[in-house]
Write an enzyme that holds these catalytic residues in place. Structure first.
Site, PDB file in Angstrom:
ATOM      1  N   SER A 140      -1.403  54.482  39.173  1.00 27.63           N
ATOM      2  CA  SER A 140      -1.603  55.716  38.195  1.00 27.63           C
ATOM      3  C   SER A 140      -2.217  54.881  36.677  1.00 27.63           C
ATOM      4  O   SER A 140      -3.252  54.690  37.120  1.00 27.63           O
ATOM      5  CB  SER A 140      -0.164  55.976  37.738  1.00 27.63           C
ATOM      6  OG  SER A 140      -0.436  57.507  36.989  1.00 27.63           O
TER       7      SER A 140
ATOM      8  N   ASP B  47       0.127  60.738  43.394  1.00 26.04           N
ATOM      9  CA  ASP B  47       0.434  59.644  42.512  1.00 26.04           C
ATOM     10  C   ASP B  47       1.159  58.617  43.443  1.00 26.04           C
ATOM     11  O   ASP B  47       2.263  58.984  43.898  1.00 26.04           O
ATOM     12  CB  ASP B  47       1.247  60.036  41.289  1.00 26.04           C
ATOM     13  CG  ASP B  47       1.270  59.123  40.202  1.00 26.04           C
ATOM     14  OD1 ASP B  47       1.925  58.051  40.451  1.00 26.04           O
ATOM     15  OD2 ASP B  47       1.119  59.623  38.982  1.00 26.04           O
TER      16      ASP B  47
END
Length: 750
Positions: free
Chosen positions: A65, A209
């Site tokens: 991320s 993610d």
């Protein structure tokens, strides 16, 4: 944390061998792992600067991320100081949005841009909901600019420091370690928080993610060969009853269940573990980017002695490691070919024309971004990204991946104003409905003062720089009238219909000039008669030349740029039928000798200039003028003065008076304002203005010429509803404080 680091470092020095691998003569490789954490990930920068200062050579980098973004820049060759400068210059509000930037939107599209609470695609008879809220076109472009110097690197092992990042396969739920391909797509996939960012198609897989399954990918850096692992964790950890406050928090809590257990295992694999006292800052606290970065720098300075001792001990045991020369960075590339994917072949020439892109010339990263924004600003496309493929040492092919916007979109808005009352605004806009290269729109304001608008915008010519605009709008609005001493005197209803046709030549994206003709019909019906009022109707034609410019950087509370609207023309072919009332007594008609309906000149000007003084402070300058020349009428086609936002025809706004306080045949006003951002969303604005009216003696004026002074103080909130303004006004004629409220954007005029 300091005690833990010191204990780890002393243990390593006293034990001697790092591992079975380190017992040989080879210097152990150093790995760096950066966790995800959204805005909190900016704290990683402090550790990177400490590593650089301690001259610790990192061999491998992994991240998830935001850790993937920061880590990939560091792996590619950016220093910690360079990443700090980049982060400090970013406009996070612009990066984390689907919308084009206002300055990149073509002038004809600016009228309705950003004015609705929500705009939903309407496809095959139903609303189409996206798989994520944010596509983040600007984030794609910014990342592409940052990695432009390394466009030839498709194998992440070939960066200055080997790099891998983690994403999650949204179908299987499995972690996916990304180690080759397009670096921008890889890190964009690693940060695609489900339901916030749209998933990314990457090498045949649909990815989101990586924090769902591994927010702290230490195992991956160990697998790359790291004997010493420096782990940097900015995650806030699992939510508790105390801080689980919103639906967003609940979603993030659910998505991180698996990672919360995995984190314990990953932390134990670190040789040096660093975390940060980030308090209540959340993953979404991008408005606090500066203080989060400062906290990271403070922690980096605290860790520096341990990193320096670690590096010195390695140098003593294995010898100093020679510094590697920095990887070369390309600042421009010769684009010999281009390819467009995802778009019908017949539409490719129009896209290339809109981008103003030409192959066989050198391009820099900002130039490619500008080309894409040129096309994205037409609102025809939902997403345009690009990648570069090396053809030789000196040439490349650019590949544009394009996703067209749904052709029909429905917008919903809300507006409340002290003058017009509350209204629900609904808009339906369709591209290429009647003709190619066009946008057709129907909009309605349902409320106390109903309004309806039909609009068609048609781009003409091969270059699409000539625009035909057709508009029809009808409304009914109740208007309060005032005495010469500006006390409320009466009320009448104005029904108004306009049909307007314009031909505009675009001068770049933000300017245009042309000509137009409008037909206007007004019906005036007194509800409460006042000192002087008309009852009847008026029809007319108005032909004019026009110039428009809009370089503002935001729809609400702009901090820079200019807006200009200028018209010069003539009113003719008037047809009037009305009575002039003094109270309940008829004192004249359209045939009275005091009136004339011969053609007269009509001129209108509005110039607004926003000048940034500091990062938070903005100076506002405004000039308005409205002049009817050789005008022998009253009220029906006068300019109306008052109000802080434009909501009725022929209006000149004035801080200090309510709307329609004054009917004039000629007026000029100047305004000076100061806008200060108390927070990124809350603004305090002060305005002072002066107006001179009735200065043409040959006109019919129902009030004598004079000068009026006034001002207003406004507290505004840039909310999801649009601007929310609470103001107090004062003028030398009203001689009292007047409240003024506005929520959202008014139903537009043209």
């Amino acid at each position: 944390m300091k005690k833990n680091l010191l204990f780890l470092l002393l243990s390593l020095l006293l034990i001697g061998p790092w591992s079975a691998r380190a017992q040989s003569s080879a210097r152990p490789r150093i790995g760096l792992t950066l966790s995800g954490g959204g805005a909190r990930g900016l704290a990683h920068i402090g550790l990177l600067k400490a590593l650089d200062s301690a001259q610790v050579h990192v061999d491998y980098v992994t991240g998830t991320s935001m850790g993937a973004i920061v880590g990939s820049l560091y792996a590619a060759g950016y220093s910690g100081a360079e990443i700090e400068r980049v982060a400090g210059q970013l406009d996070w509000d612009a990066l984390l949005t689907n919308a084009a930037q206002l300055r990149t939107v073509t002038l004809p599209e600016k009228d309705d841009f950003g004015r609705y609470l929500v705009e939903l695609p309407f496809v095959k008879g139903k609303f189409q909901l996206a798989t994520g809220v944010i596509e983040s076109e600007e984030l794609w472009l910014k990342l592409s600019e940052l990695f432009f110097p390394y466009y030839k690197t498709k194998d992440f092992r070939r960066f200055e420091r080997e790099f891998r990042c983690v994403a999650t396969d949204v179908i299987s739920g499995e972690p996916v370690v990304l180690r080759e391909g397009e670096i921008v797509a890889a890190i964009r996939a690693s940060m695609a928080i489900p339901s916030f960012f749209t998933p990314v198609q990457y090498n045949g897989r649909r990815l989101v993610d990586g924090g769902i399954v591994r927010n702290f990918p230490v195992s991956e850096v160990k697998a790359m060969g790291a004997g010493v692992v420096i782990g940097s964790n900015v995650s806030a950890g699992a939510y508790t009853d105390a801080n689980l406050r919103s639906p967003v928090d609940v979603l993030l809590q659910i998505s991180s269940f698996k990672d919360n257990a995995d984190f314990i295992v990953q932390k134990q694999l670190c040789t040096v573990y660093v975390d940060y006292p980030l308090g209540d800052y959340s993953s979404g606290s991008f408005s606090a980017a500066a203080p989060i970065t400062r906290l990271g720098l403070t922690q980096g300075r605290a860790v520096f002695p341990h990193l320096k001792a670690l590096n010195d001990s390695l140098d003593v045991r294995y010898g100093r490691r020679p510094a590697a020369p920095p990887a070369p960075r390309a600042d421009s590339v010769y684009v010999a070919e281009y390819q467009v994917r995802g778009l019908e072949p017949a539409l490719v020439p129009a896209l290339v024309q809109q981008m103003q892109f030409r192959p066989n010339q050198y391009y820099t990263a900002p130039q490619l971004s500008t080309a894409i924004r040129n096309a994205f600003g037409t609102r025809t496309f939902r997403k345009i990204t690009y990648s570069l493929q090396s053809l030789s040492d000196s040439t490349a092919r650019v590949v544009f991946d394009v996703e067209r916007s749904p052709r029909t979109r429905v917008g919903l808005g809300l507006h409340y104003n002290s003058f017009t009352g509350i209204g629900l605004i609904t808009s339906v806009a369709a591209q290429d409905l009647l003709l190619p290269h066009s946008t057709s729109q129907a909009a309605v304001n349902i409320g106390e003062n109903p309004r309806l608008r039909l609009k068609h915008t048609q781009y003409l010519g091969a270059s699409r720089t000539v625009v035909a605009r057709l508009l029809a709008q009808g409304e009914r609005v109740s208007i309060t009238t005032y005495t010469p001493r500006f006390a409320k005197a009466g009320l009448y209803t104005q029904s108004y219909l306009v049909a307007n046709a314009q031909l505009l030549k675009l001068l770049g994206r933000n300017r245009g000039m042309g000509l137009g003709t409008r037909y206007e019909y007004g019906r005036f019906n007194p509800e409460i008669t006042s000192r002087l009022q008309i009852d009847g109707r008026l029809r007319l034609l108005n032909s004019y030349l026009l110039f428009e410019e809009n370089t503002l950087n935001a729809v609400a509370y702009p901090s820079s740029g200019r807006r200009v609207e200028a018209e010069a023309g003539a009113v003719y072919n008037q047809r009037a039928a009305f009575e002039v009332l003094q109270g309940d007594v008829v004192v004249g008609t359209e045939a009275s000798p005091d009136f004339s309906f011969r053609p007269y000149g009509r001129y209108r000007l509005n110039v607004e200039q926003y000048l940034p003084l500091t990062k938070r402070a903005t100076l506002l300058l405004q000039l308005q003028a409205g002049v009817n020349q050789r005008y022998r009428q009253a009220i029906a086609n006068d300019f109306v003065v008052g109000g802080l936002s434009s909501v009725i025809r022929n209006q000149l706004t004035f801080a200090g008076l309510p709307e329609a306080s004054l009917f004039v045949s000629s007026a000029a006003a100047g305004l000076v304002g100061y806008q200060y951002a108390l927070t990124p969303r809350i603004y305090l604005t002060g305005k002072a203005n002066a107006l001179y009216h009735g200065f043409l003696d040959g006109n019919t004026n129902i009030q004598p010429a004079g000068v009026i002074y006034g001002g207003a103080l406004t507290v505004g909130i840039n909310s999801f509803l649009g601007p929310i303004d609470t103001s107090v006004m004062y003028s030398n004629v009203s001689k009292k404080l007047l409240p003024y409220f506005n929520i959202g954007f008014p139903f537009g005029y043209r």
